[in-house]
Design an enzyme around this catalytic site. Structure first.
Site, short mmCIF file in Angstrom:
data_model
loop_
_atom_site.label_atom_id
_atom_site.label_comp_id
_atom_site.label_asym_id
_atom_site.label_seq_id
_atom_site.Cartn_x
_atom_site.Cartn_y
_atom_site.Cartn_z
NE ARG A 237 41.62 41.59 36.83
CZ ARG A 237 41.55 40.45 36.34
NH1 ARG A 237 40.92 39.95 35.77
NH2 ARG A 237 43.14 39.97 36.51
CD GLU A 266 36.01 38.40 40.71
OE1 GLU A 266 35.78 39.24 39.58
OE2 GLU A 266 37.02 37.85 40.63
CG HIS A 284 37.40 35.63 37.88
ND1 HIS A 284 38.20 36.84 38.42
CD2 HIS A 284 38.46 35.40 36.74
CE1 HIS A 284 38.92 37.39 37.59
NE2 HIS A 284 39.24 36.63 36.59
C1 GLV Z 1 42.45 36.19 35.07
O1 GLV Z 1 41.36 36.99 35.38
C2 GLV Z 1 43.79 36.71 34.70
O2 GLV Z 1 43.93 38.09 34.83
O3 GLV Z 1 44.60 35.86 34.58
#
Ligand code: GLV
Ligand code: GLV
Length: 331
Positions: A237, A266, A284
């Site tokens: 993250r 983000e 991502h």
């Molecule tokens: C992706 O970032 C997730 O947490 O599945």
């Protein structure tokens, strides 16, 4: 009337097919993130909310429907949901762990390899017609084989990243709250304090969830401890790294590069990052394979179905809601 599941954005069809027939699906057909008003409206009229990591599920949304039977997140991370509020209201929340472990580890390795061998930069160079022949000093990167890999968070994904490092004969260091016997015994990994790991690693990769303890875990102080040849990778993250400090460290050559799949603000990517050649920025895509997104959909819909039926979902995030001896809301 059929129970209704509100799905905030299209997920792979096989997962939606599991719901059809027995359940009514309210699906956001537009390929975009819904507004808060739209999520409020959909949540008000459903039995279970199936949402994404890009949906902020706050107190107002959770409380809009007193009959809400559950929240199934289509992600392993669940920092987008106010778990404390859901737990106080005894609303189960589920996630999709396990199925994206190998896929995310693969992407982490794509970044390790691509940043150290300047793959994106080299591709651009060739496309731009700059390649006029082999050059002894052309686009030199750094070796990966035999270097030291520092894994922050040796859970499922961190472990899968370590397993891949074995083939590169890397020295593996890790930090975690718990000892990971598996990687110590099988891969010769060593557990260290964070500061020691930062000082000794050539590659540093983050595999921890975002929470109040990990928010801004990496700031200028931590970046200063890293080798100036170090490369940092983040597929967890964005808020775990203070982006402003990272940009400064990269600009000042305090570290050598970064591979990022996630961002502090983000979906906004700081301008400073985009200007740097020694950074690879991805949108991502950690879990973005057909197989994994389908498997995540299956888990999320299974969890949603269990919650509609008042059963405990397999991937419960707040199991404490099922404890009978629960005292008053103290959290
Ligand atoms: C992706 O970032 C997730 O947490 O599945
Ligand atoms: C997430 O799935 C992790 O435990 O690494």
């Amino acid at each position: 009337m059929k129970p209704k599941i509100f799905v905030t954005r299209r997920i792979p069809q096989p997962a939606l097919d599991r719901l059809s027939g027995e359940f009514e699906i309210e699906l956001n057909e537009a390929d975009r993130v819904l507004t808060k008003e739209e999520i409020l409206k959909g949540t008000k009229n459903c039995d279970v909310l199936l949402c994404l990591l890009t949906d902020t599920i706050d107190e107002e949304i959770i409380k809009v429907n007193p009959k809400l039977k559950g929240i199934a997140n289509y992600a392993v991370g669940y920092n987008n949901i106010d778990i404390e509020i859901a737990t106080n209201l005894k609303i189960p929340v589920s996630n999709t762990p396990g199925v994206l472990t190998q896929t995310t580890a693969d992407l982490t390795w794509s970044l390790i390899l691509s940043v150290s061998r300047r793959i994106v930069e080299s591709d651009c160079y060739a496309r731009e017609g700059k390649f006029t022949g082999w050059g002894p000093m052309l686009l030199l990167g750094n070796d990966i084989f035999g270097k030291t890999l520092g894994i922050i968070g040796a859970g499922r994904i961190g472990t899968a990243v370590a397993e891949r490092a074995f083939g590169f004969k890397m020295k593996i260091l890790y930090t975690d709250n718990k000892i990971n016997k598996n990687i110590e015994t099988n891969l010769g990994a060593t557990k260290l304090e964070l500061n020691e790991l930062l000082g000794q690693s050539d590659f540093i990769t983050l595999h921890i969830p975002l929470n109040e303890y990990t928010n801004h875990l990496i700031t200028k102080n931590e970046l200063k401890l890293m080798k100036d040849s170090a490369i940092i990778i983040n597929t967890s993250r964005g808020q775990i790294i203070k982006e402003k400090d990272l940009i400064k460290a990269l600009q000042d050559n305090e570290i050598s590069g970064a591979g990022l799949d996630v961002y502090e603000f983000e979906p906004k990517i700081s301008k400073g990052l985009k200007k740097l050649k020694n950074v690879i920025i991805l949108p991502h895509i950690g879990s973005a394979t057909i197989e994994t997104r389908t498997a995540m959909g299956m888990l999320a819909t299974n969890n949603a179905i269990a919650m509609v039926k008042g059963k405990k979902p397999e991937n419960i995030v707040n199991p404490q809601i099922y404890k009978k001896t629960d005292s008053k809301e103290s959290a």
